[in-house]
Design a protein around this motif. Structure first.
Motif, PDB file in Angstrom:
ATOM      1  N   VAL A  43       0.837  -1.205   0.000  1.00 23.45           N
ATOM      2  CA  VAL A  43       0.000   0.000   0.000  1.00 23.45           C
ATOM      3  C   VAL A  43       0.869   1.252   0.000  1.00 23.45           C
ATOM      4  O   VAL A  43       0.562   2.244  -0.682  1.00 23.45           O
ATOM      5  N   GLN A  44       1.983   1.233   0.722  1.00 20.22           N
ATOM      6  CA  GLN A  44       2.885   2.393   0.732  1.00 20.22           C
ATOM      7  C   GLN A  44       3.525   2.594  -0.635  1.00 20.22           C
ATOM      8  O   GLN A  44       3.622   3.724  -1.145  1.00 20.22           O
ATOM      9  N   ARG A  45       3.934   1.482  -1.239  1.00 19.33           N
ATOM     10  CA  ARG A  45       4.566   1.557  -2.558  1.00 19.33           C
ATOM     11  C   ARG A  45       3.594   2.127  -3.590  1.00 19.33           C
ATOM     12  O   ARG A  45       3.967   2.972  -4.421  1.00 19.33           O
ATOM     13  N   ARG A  46       2.351   1.705  -3.507  1.00 11.72           N
ATOM     14  CA  ARG A  46       1.354   2.175  -4.480  1.00 11.72           C
ATOM     15  C   ARG A  46       1.017   3.641  -4.265  1.00 11.72           C
ATOM     16  O   ARG A  46       0.758   4.365  -5.233  1.00 11.72           O
ATOM     17  N   ILE A  47       1.013   4.091  -3.029  1.00 13.50           N
ATOM     18  CA  ILE A  47       0.754   5.511  -2.760  1.00 13.50           C
ATOM     19  C   ILE A  47       1.867   6.365  -3.340  1.00 13.50           C
ATOM     20  O   ILE A  47       1.615   7.362  -4.034  1.00 13.50           O
ATOM     21  N   ASN A 128       7.843  14.485  -0.610  1.00 13.45           N
ATOM     22  CA  ASN A 128       9.002  15.170  -0.035  1.00 13.45           C
ATOM     23  C   ASN A 128      10.218  14.938  -0.932  1.00 13.45           C
ATOM     24  O   ASN A 128      10.269  13.953  -1.682  1.00 13.45           O
ATOM     25  N   PRO A 129      11.225  15.791  -0.858  1.00 17.35           N
ATOM     26  CA  PRO A 129      12.423  15.588  -1.709  1.00 17.35           C
ATOM     27  C   PRO A 129      13.063  14.223  -1.518  1.00 17.35           C
ATOM     28  O   PRO A 129      13.579  13.641  -2.485  1.00 17.35           O
ATOM     29  N   ILE A 130      13.024  13.664  -0.295  1.00 21.03           N
ATOM     30  CA  ILE A 130      13.698  12.389  -0.062  1.00 21.03           C
ATOM     31  C   ILE A 130      13.010  11.242  -0.798  1.00 21.03           C
ATOM     32  O   ILE A 130      13.598  10.175  -0.974  1.00 21.03           O
ATOM     33  N   ALA A 131      11.774  11.451  -1.260  1.00 20.97           N
ATOM     34  CA  ALA A 131      11.096  10.406  -2.030  1.00 20.97           C
ATOM     35  C   ALA A 131      11.831  10.111  -3.326  1.00 20.97           C
ATOM     36  O   ALA A 131      11.655   9.042  -3.929  1.00 20.97           O
ATOM     37  N   ASP A 132      12.657  11.054  -3.782  1.00 23.31           N
ATOM     38  CA  ASP A 132      13.446  10.823  -4.999  1.00 23.31           C
ATOM     39  C   ASP A 132      14.404   9.654  -4.814  1.00 23.31           C
ATOM     40  O   ASP A 132      14.812   9.021  -5.796  1.00 23.31           O
ATOM     41  N   VAL A 133      14.789   9.366  -3.570  1.00 25.62           N
ATOM     42  CA  VAL A 133      15.642   8.206  -3.300  1.00 25.62           C
ATOM     43  C   VAL A 133      14.949   6.928  -3.737  1.00 25.62           C
ATOM     44  O   VAL A 133      15.588   5.959  -4.154  1.00 25.62           O
ATOM     45  N   LEU A 134      13.610   6.918  -3.660  1.00 22.88           N
ATOM     46  CA  LEU A 134      12.846   5.729  -4.055  1.00 22.88           C
ATOM     47  C   LEU A 134      12.446   5.761  -5.530  1.00 22.88           C
ATOM     48  O   LEU A 134      12.326   4.717  -6.163  1.00 22.88           O
ATOM     49  N   GLY A 141      14.655   1.260 -16.348  1.00 15.24           N
ATOM     50  CA  GLY A 141      14.772  -0.192 -16.507  1.00 15.24           C
ATOM     51  C   GLY A 141      15.233  -0.921 -15.267  1.00 15.24           C
ATOM     52  O   GLY A 141      15.763  -2.028 -15.367  1.00 15.24           O
ATOM     53  N   THR A 142      15.013  -0.317 -14.099  1.00 16.12           N
ATOM     54  CA  THR A 142      15.550  -0.889 -12.867  1.00 16.12           C
ATOM     55  C   THR A 142      14.590  -1.843 -12.170  1.00 16.12           C
ATOM     56  O   THR A 142      15.000  -2.577 -11.270  1.00 16.12           O
ATOM     57  N   VAL A 143      13.306  -1.821 -12.536  1.00 16.40           N
ATOM     58  CA  VAL A 143      12.329  -2.657 -11.836  1.00 16.40           C
ATOM     59  C   VAL A 143      11.477  -3.410 -12.833  1.00 16.40           C
ATOM     60  O   VAL A 143      11.396  -3.051 -14.019  1.00 16.40           O
ATOM     61  N   ASP A 144      10.834  -4.460 -12.338  1.00 13.43           N
ATOM     62  CA  ASP A 144       9.863  -5.193 -13.146  1.00 13.43           C
ATOM     63  C   ASP A 144       8.480  -4.614 -12.895  1.00 13.43           C
ATOM     64  O   ASP A 144       8.139  -4.247 -11.770  1.00 13.43           O
ATOM     65  N   PHE A 145       7.701  -4.533 -13.926  1.00 18.69           N
ATOM     66  CA  PHE A 145       6.320  -4.063 -13.809  1.00 18.69           C
ATOM     67  C   PHE A 145       5.380  -5.258 -13.933  1.00 18.69           C
ATOM     68  O   PHE A 145       5.645  -6.200 -14.682  1.00 18.69           O
ATOM     69  N   ALA A 146       4.275  -5.193 -13.187  1.00 17.08           N
ATOM     70  CA  ALA A 146       3.291  -6.273 -13.203  1.00 17.08           C
ATOM     71  C   ALA A 146       1.918  -5.661 -13.435  1.00 17.08           C
ATOM     72  O   ALA A 146       1.685  -4.483 -13.113  1.00 17.08           O
ATOM     73  N   PRO A 147       0.972  -6.420 -13.992  1.00 13.76           N
ATOM     74  CA  PRO A 147      -0.386  -5.882 -14.197  1.00 13.76           C
ATOM     75  C   PRO A 147      -1.033  -5.516 -12.866  1.00 13.76           C
ATOM     76  O   PRO A 147      -0.800  -6.160 -11.846  1.00 13.76           O
ATOM     77  N   ASN A 148      -1.846  -4.466 -12.887  1.00 13.31           N
ATOM     78  CA  ASN A 148      -2.588  -4.122 -11.666  1.00 13.31           C
ATOM     79  C   ASN A 148      -3.724  -5.114 -11.459  1.00 13.31           C
ATOM     80  O   ASN A 148      -3.835  -6.111 -12.178  1.00 13.31           O
ATOM     81  N   PRO A 160      13.098   1.317  -6.976  1.00 13.63           N
ATOM     82  CA  PRO A 160      14.575   1.198  -7.007  1.00 13.63           C
ATOM     83  C   PRO A 160      15.239   2.103  -5.967  1.00 13.63           C
ATOM     84  O   PRO A 160      15.835   3.133  -6.294  1.00 13.63           O
ATOM     85  N   ALA A 161      15.135   1.726  -4.712  1.00 13.79           N
ATOM     86  CA  ALA A 161      15.652   2.554  -3.620  1.00 13.79           C
ATOM     87  C   ALA A 161      17.170   2.698  -3.695  1.00 13.79           C
ATOM     88  O   ALA A 161      17.885   1.709  -3.852  1.00 13.79           O
ATOM     89  N   ARG A 162      17.645   3.930  -3.556  1.00  8.68           N
ATOM     90  CA  ARG A 162      19.083   4.174  -3.543  1.00  8.68           C
ATOM     91  C   ARG A 162      19.667   4.071  -2.135  1.00  8.68           C
ATOM     92  O   ARG A 162      20.887   4.117  -1.960  1.00  8.68           O
ATOM     93  N   LEU A 163      18.800   3.967  -1.117  1.00  8.81           N
ATOM     94  CA  LEU A 163      19.220   3.804   0.271  1.00  8.81           C
ATOM     95  C   LEU A 163      18.399   2.678   0.909  1.00  8.81           C
ATOM     96  O   LEU A 163      17.277   2.398   0.457  1.00  8.81           O
ATOM     97  N   PRO A 164      18.931   2.024   1.949  1.00 10.22           N
ATOM     98  CA  PRO A 164      18.186   0.940   2.613  1.00 10.22           C
ATOM     99  C   PRO A 164      17.035   1.494   3.450  1.00 10.22           C
ATOM    100  O   PRO A 164      17.104   1.593   4.674  1.00 10.22           O
ATOM    101  N   HIS A 165      15.961   1.873   2.761  1.00 13.65           N
ATOM    102  CA  HIS A 165      14.830   2.529   3.412  1.00 13.65           C
ATOM    103  C   HIS A 165      14.175   1.651   4.465  1.00 13.65           C
ATOM    104  O   HIS A 165      13.524   2.160   5.397  1.00 13.65           O
ATOM    105  N   VAL A 166      14.330   0.345   4.376  1.00  9.86           N
ATOM    106  CA  VAL A 166      13.712  -0.556   5.351  1.00  9.86           C
ATOM    107  C   VAL A 166      14.211  -0.268   6.761  1.00  9.86           C
ATOM    108  O   VAL A 166      13.483  -0.490   7.749  1.00  9.86           O
TER     109      VAL A 166
END
Length: 746
Positions: A43-47, A128-134, A141-148, A160-166
């Motif tokens: 849900v966070q990723r989709r938002i 927010n500006p830090i969302a650009d990290v994600l 071409g960094t991620v796979d896309f799937a049907p909704n 494609p997170a540039r930092l370990p956001h977890v």
């Protein structure tokens, strides 16, 4: 005609198992646990993705939150709008997220009540500006896309997170049979640990903890967990973090300036006020909330006087309120193998670095493909420039110029199409120079990309440079200071009660109450029908009282918990569980070290400390060993057993005084003989000990009661009855030989 059934029949047990397993897997993988790569739940990723698609970048104008939520649930997340909006609000709250991903405008809640946010039709939001990290590398071409969910659109499987956001913002979630509790961390510390692991792949968790010193919550409350426990937590993936509020002293008052993560100021005030109402904080006079925009947290605790030890008060409040709170840590997440697992710090960073290496590799390959395609087109265009007249002739004279161009100049179909689509203005000499410059630049870029792809060391260097750049751009100082402290201990109950004099009154039927003061007419109090006064004892609210029953068992309770003497009190059987048929015969009070003389009417007794009579067991504990028919006498206090004297009077008129030091000091038992009573008289009940009294040497005074007559004996009189323990003593004057009781009067 027989119709063919279009359904499958399976046993209910098998169907239920399959359905519940499917549901469990959905909750674990697609709802509750974050992915180690981007640290987000679906849900966070989709938002975040929906907001980027709406053009809600940090530099854009915000839009109504309802618009975002509508896109999320309409395109990607077919669930409730309120749950989706709440997840969105959480990512915008600076007191909930260490690095908020969303910039919310309007009422997005407060630390006092995080769920007091306005409805989504009123608020606006953007990234927010830090969302650009994600999101910064999403279209590369960094991620796979799937049907909704309905197959009409596509959504990224991860970002494609540039930092370990977890680890940066952490996560909380409850799945089926498992849960996750990942605390937030400091961006600079996590980045430093990643670089350390890239430089030293054999680094241990302890090595990485030199960089990651501990969680870093959005609040400035202290983390007081010892360092060895923090390292153990990162080594196992489970543990707990203890956070404590920060306070200062201003003008003799306590000012609380920071609270543990997710602790509401109003709840703290409520917890402290509840103790004040229960009279458990007599040293605190007032409580105020002075929080405002400049001071988001400012709680003022006003002591009753300047003699109050503020540090002790805060230790008690830390132990009894949420001013000190423990947070569970469970580093459970979806790994690169798409399975949930509790991971240690090294495993988390290693998997994320693998994810990052793969992401950067895909990004470089994607860019390399675009560069090579452009070079391919430029090469065809260059051929056209070199043979411009021939190309123009073919285009003008041939009905199908494309295949002719391909055959004449050995061009690919893509190059031929590009030549034919080129505008006439681009055929100028200046454009040829631009094409050559662009080709040289692209060839240089292709060479650099190939070097990076073929050299793991150079690829790591690139990742480290990007990590350092993001750390410099988005990093900040640690907010939660690490201070090792012992866990707080609550003050002793007696220290939390105002010390006031009270008189405890015990009735013959076992009802007890406490009257304020020591000048109390106990006989003048009202009693239940058929009940009367049995005994009283003067004490203070900070002390305990002990009651001894007819079997010699002792029970204790704090004096301040006794009911007021305005009523009839309460039965002791409601507090204690004495043996069947037992009655309460005596009462005593004092501090733990107070010496008491315990005796029975059979003439035996001993000295004991008041602490021996106390205990938490409702069934009490055996303290005096009673013979058949023996009864406990009222206990007497001895301030100095070495100098005090005990006066023993029998119902037959015998009186004996001897030193209290002649009696043994025991925790329990029968004791030694106090006064000699003939066995014959003791056996048939003709003579018993009427009572005992303890007097100070040289200034004692006792009063004997015999029916309507009484006799007061001062020290000079008592000396005549002095003797050794266990002797017969002297005989009282005629008329006082049927003593009923004895009292100390001076």
């Amino acid at each position: 005609m027989t119709l063919q059934a279009n359904y499958e029949q399976i046993p209910l047990k098998e169907y239920a198992e399959r359905a519940y397993l499917d549901y469990s897997m959905y909750v674990v993988l697609d709802r509750a646990l974050p992915f180690v790569g981007d640290g987000l739940k679906p849900v966070q990723r989709r938002i975040i993705y929906a907001m980027s698609e709406l053009g809600l970048a940090a530099s854009a104008k915000p839009k109504k939150s309802a618009r975002t939520v509508g896109d999320v649930i309409g395109k990607f997340h077919p669930h409730g709008d309120s749950a989706c909006y709440e997840a969105m609000v959480l990512m915008a709250q600076p007191f909930s997220y260490r690095y908020p991903l969303i910039d919310g405008q309007g009422n997005f809640g407060s630390p006092d009540d995080p769920k007091s946010f306005a409805a989504m039709r009123y608020t606006e939001s953007k990234l927010n500006p830090i969302a650009d990290v994600l999101l910064g590398e999403l279209g590369q071409g960094t991620v796979d896309f799937a049907p909704n969910f309905d197959g009409t659109l596509e959504e990224p499987s991860w970002l494609p997170a540039r930092l370990p956001h977890v680890l940066l913002n952490g996560s909380m979630g409850i799945a089926v049979g498992m849960a996750t509790d990942i605390p937030p961390h400091n961006l600079r510390e996590i980045t430093s640990a990643c670089i350390r692991l890239l430089d030293d792949p054999d680094a241990t968790v302890a090595d990485l903890c030199e960089h990651v010193r501990g969680p870093d919550y959005p609040t400035q409350a202290e983390i007081i967990t010892p360092r060895n426990e923090l390292i153990a937590m990162y080594q196992t993936g489970v543990g707990s973090i203890r956070a404590r509020a920060v306070y200062t002293q201003e003008d003799g008052n306590i000012v609380i300036t920071a609270l543990p993560h997710q602790v509401s100021p109003s709840k703290i005030l409520e917890q402290i006020a509840a103790q004040m109402r229960a009279k458990k904080l007599p040293m605190i006079e007032d409580l105020r909330d002075e929080s405002d925009h400049e001071n988001p947290i400012r709680l003022v605790v006003v002591p009753r006087s300047n003699r109050v030890e503020l540090a002790e008060v805060m230790q008690h409040l830390f132990a009894t309120t949420d001013l000190e709170k423990s947070f569970r840590v469970n580093l459970n997440m979806i790994g690169l193998d798409e399975r949930p697992q509790v991971k240690d710090l090294r495993r988390i960073l290693s998997e994320w670095l693998s994810f990052r290496v793969d992401t950067v590799t895909r990004r470089l390959n994607h860019r390399l493909a675009k560069v090579e395609r452009r070079l391919h087109l430029l090469e065809g265009l260059r051929v056209a420039y070199l043979n411009l007249d021939e190309v123009i002739r073919i285009v003008r004279t041939e009905e199908e110029p494309k295949p002719v161009l391909m055959a004449r100049f050995r061009l690919s179909e893509e190059q031929a199409d590009y030549i034919l689509e080129t505008r006439l203005r681009q055929l100028a000499r200046l454009e040829e120079m631009k094409i050559n410059a662009e080709r040289d630049q692209l060839e240089e870029e292709r060479a650099k990309i190939n070097v990076l792809l073929k050299s793991p060391a150079k690829l790591k260097s690139l990742i480290k440079e990007e990590l350092r750049a993001d750390a410099a751009k988005y990093g900040d100082d640690r907010r939660s200071p690490l201070v090792e402290r012992e866990a707080a201990q609550a003050l002793d109950e007696s220290a939390l009660v105002a010390s006031e004099p009270v008189t405890v009154v015990l009735s013959q039927k076992g009802w007890i109450r406490a009257a304020k003061g020591h000048d109390v007419d106990a006989e003048g109090l009202s009693y239940r029908e058929g009940d009367n006064l049995l005994a009283t004892v003067k004490t203070r609210t900070t002390q305990q009282i002990a009651v001894i029953d007819s079997t010699g068992r002792s029970y204790s309770t704090p004096a301040h918990t006794l009911p007021s003497a305005r009523g009839n009190g309460e039965p002791l059987t409601g507090r204690f569980t004495p043996p069947a048929g037992a009655r309460f015969d005596a009462i005593a009070a004092g501090d733990n070290d107070t010496r008491l003389v315990l005796a029975t009417d059979f003439g035996y007794g001993f000295v004991t400390r008041f602490e021996a009579l106390t205990g938490r067991n409702k069934a009490g504990k055996q303290i005096i060993t009673l013979g058949d028919g023996a009864r406990v006498l009222a206990p007497q206090t001895s301030a100095d057993p070495a100098r005090d004297r005990i006066v023993v009077a029998t119902t037959d008129g015998h009186l004996l005084m001897f030193s209290v030091a002649e009696l043994p000091e025991l925790d329990k038992g029968k004791g030694n003989k106090l006064i000699e009573i003939p066995k014959a008289k003791l056996g048939n009940g003709e003579e018993r000990v009427a009572g005992i009294a303890v007097v100070a040497e040289g200034k004692g005074e006792v009063t004997l009661f015999a029916g309507q007559r009484k006799l007061t004996l001062r020290w000079a009189d008592l000396v005549e009855y002095g003797g050794n323990r266990a002797t017969r003593g002297g005989v009282l004057p005629r008329g006082l030989r049927r003593v009923e009781r004895i009292e100390t009067t001076g």
